[in-house]
Design a protein around this motif. Structure first.
Motif, short mmCIF file in Angstrom:
data_model
loop_
_atom_site.label_atom_id
_atom_site.label_comp_id
_atom_site.label_asym_id
_atom_site.label_seq_id
_atom_site.Cartn_x
_atom_site.Cartn_y
_atom_site.Cartn_z
N ILE A 35 17.78 -14.12 -19.91
CA ILE A 35 17.26 -15.26 -19.20
C ILE A 35 18.11 -16.67 -19.60
N LEU A 39 20.33 -19.83 -18.65
CA LEU A 39 20.20 -21.39 -18.44
C LEU A 39 21.30 -22.00 -18.95
N GLY A 44 22.79 -18.59 -14.10
CA GLY A 44 21.57 -18.86 -13.98
C GLY A 44 20.76 -19.98 -12.51
N ASN A 47 17.73 -19.14 -10.00
CA ASN A 47 16.34 -18.79 -10.21
C ASN A 47 16.25 -19.53 -12.10
N ALA A 48 16.41 -20.50 -11.64
CA ALA A 48 16.45 -21.29 -12.64
C ALA A 48 14.44 -21.91 -13.18
N GLU A 50 12.48 -19.93 -12.43
CA GLU A 50 11.64 -18.35 -12.86
C GLU A 50 12.17 -18.48 -14.65
N ARG A 51 13.09 -18.76 -14.83
CA ARG A 51 13.89 -18.68 -15.80
C ARG A 51 13.08 -19.60 -16.72
#
Length: 142
Positions: A35, A39, A44, A47-48, A50-51
């Motif tokens: 995760i 970033l 990612g 869905n940055a 969410e991360r």
């Protein structure tokens, strides 16, 4: 009687619950290093948010618990900042080499009976045990 085991049990239950919710909600394995890595390397971006929320929770929840209880959970490890920084860097390097971390391999991998997760967990547990034994018993660093 020492009650530190209660914190470990509670943390373990929360990590397991988080892994189950992440898998059921997203259909993906909850691996903290993956995760964060997504970033940092840009893979990612989709869905940055969410991360960032996940990493924020990992950082902020222990701080919140320390504020509420007045108990800093890791003060008994070492007061040597260089050891803590070095340990963090080595853990980060190890998670990249192993393509995963304790949450991905240890919690989610073992619960899915993944041979890769079981093997990775056995290796990093053994490495951790040996490292602590050498640094504490032989060198007296921690």
């Amino acid at each position: 009687m020492e009650a530190d085991w209660i914190w470990g049990l509670g943390g373990g239950l929360l990590i397991g619950l988080g892994g189950a919710v992440f898998l059921l909600g997203n259909g993906r394995i909850m691996g903290a290093s993956g995760i964060l890595g997504g970033l940092l390397d840009g893979s990612g971006r989709s869905n940055a948010a969410e991360r960032i929320a996940f990493i924020g929770g990992v950082v902020l929840v222990p701080l919140l618990i320390a504020l509420v209880t007045g108990h800093a959970p890791v003060t008994h490890v070492t007061s040597n900042a260089a050891v803590l920084i070095g340990a963090g860097l080595l853990v980060g390097i190890g998670t990249r080499i192993a393509n995963g971390c304790t949450s991905g391999h240890g919690v989610c991998g073992i619960s899915r009976l993944s041979l890769r997760g079981i093997a990775a967990t056995a290796v990093f547990m053994l490495a951790g045990i040996l490292t602590v034994a050498v640094l504490r018993q032989l060198l007296g660093v921690i």
